[in-house]
Design a protein around this motif. Structure first.
Motif, PDB file in Angstrom:
ATOM      1  N   THR A   1     -29.835  10.887  73.952  1.00 14.96           N
ATOM      2  CA  THR A   1     -28.701  11.803  74.046  1.00 14.96           C
ATOM      3  C   THR A   1     -28.201  12.090  72.639  1.00 14.96           C
ATOM      4  O   THR A   1     -28.082  11.185  71.823  1.00 14.96           O
ATOM      5  N   ILE A   2     -27.926  13.364  72.383  1.00 17.58           N
ATOM      6  CA  ILE A   2     -27.347  13.776  71.104  1.00 17.58           C
ATOM      7  C   ILE A   2     -25.935  14.242  71.406  1.00 17.58           C
ATOM      8  O   ILE A   2     -25.740  15.127  72.236  1.00 17.58           O
ATOM      9  N   ARG A   3     -24.956  13.653  70.727  1.00 14.17           N
ATOM     10  CA  ARG A   3     -23.565  14.009  71.018  1.00 14.17           C
ATOM     11  C   ARG A   3     -22.800  14.332  69.738  1.00 14.17           C
ATOM     12  O   ARG A   3     -23.219  13.980  68.631  1.00 14.17           O
ATOM     13  N   GLY A   4     -21.659  14.979  69.923  1.00 15.38           N
ATOM     14  CA  GLY A   4     -20.727  15.211  68.835  1.00 15.38           C
ATOM     15  C   GLY A   4     -21.132  16.299  67.866  1.00 15.38           C
ATOM     16  O   GLY A   4     -20.685  16.296  66.726  1.00 15.38           O
ATOM     17  N   CYS A   5     -21.967  17.207  68.293  1.00 17.58           N
ATOM     18  CA  CYS A   5     -22.456  18.251  67.387  1.00 17.58           C
ATOM     19  C   CYS A   5     -21.363  19.261  67.048  1.00 17.58           C
ATOM     20  O   CYS A   5     -20.612  19.684  67.926  1.00 17.58           O
ATOM     21  N   THR A   6     -21.313  19.649  65.780  1.00 18.02           N
ATOM     22  CA  THR A   6     -20.471  20.779  65.397  1.00 18.02           C
ATOM     23  C   THR A   6     -21.108  22.039  65.965  1.00 18.02           C
ATOM     24  O   THR A   6     -22.266  22.021  66.405  1.00 18.02           O
ATOM     25  N   ASP A   7     -20.381  23.127  65.943  1.00 19.76           N
ATOM     26  CA  ASP A   7     -20.920  24.384  66.464  1.00 19.76           C
ATOM     27  C   ASP A   7     -22.198  24.789  65.743  1.00 19.76           C
ATOM     28  O   ASP A   7     -23.164  25.232  66.371  1.00 19.76           O
TER      29      ASP A   7
END
Length: 101
Positions: A77-83
């Motif tokens: 899981t990849i989380r917390g991405c900026t736009d």
């Protein structure tokens, strides 16, 4: 740039946090964050909330993590991405390979 790792064996989650630029200079620290963790029974969480930039080598490193963890999309899981980071991941169709949270 810093890469940290936290292993919660009870929950079966390895959290890899990336701060700053995620590029080829971080290849070894990123690989070292997961390569000694047996993938069976573990899920991997990549926290990009502090990541300001990623390039194509970072995308390749994420694919190597996916290969290590197993090819099911819920294993990493990849989380917390900026736009901006999220846009890059979606252009590369990583939303089909990983769970983006």
């Amino acid at each position: 740039m810093s890469i940290t790792r936290n292993i919660d064996r009870q929950k079966g989650i390895v959290t890899i946090t990336i701060e700053g630029r995620f590029d080829f200079s971080e290849h070894r620290p990123f690989r070292d964050a997961y390569r000694d963790v047996p993938p069976s029974g573990m899920r991997f969480l990549v926290d990009l909330s502090g990541t300001t930039y990623l390039d194509s080598s970072a995308l390749g490193m994420l694919l190597l993590l996916r290969e290590h963890a197993g090819t099911e999309s819920d294993r990493v899981t990849i989380r917390g991405c900026t736009d901006d980071v999220l846009r890059i991941l979606k252009i590369a169709n990583f939303d089909r390979l990983f769970t983006l949270a």
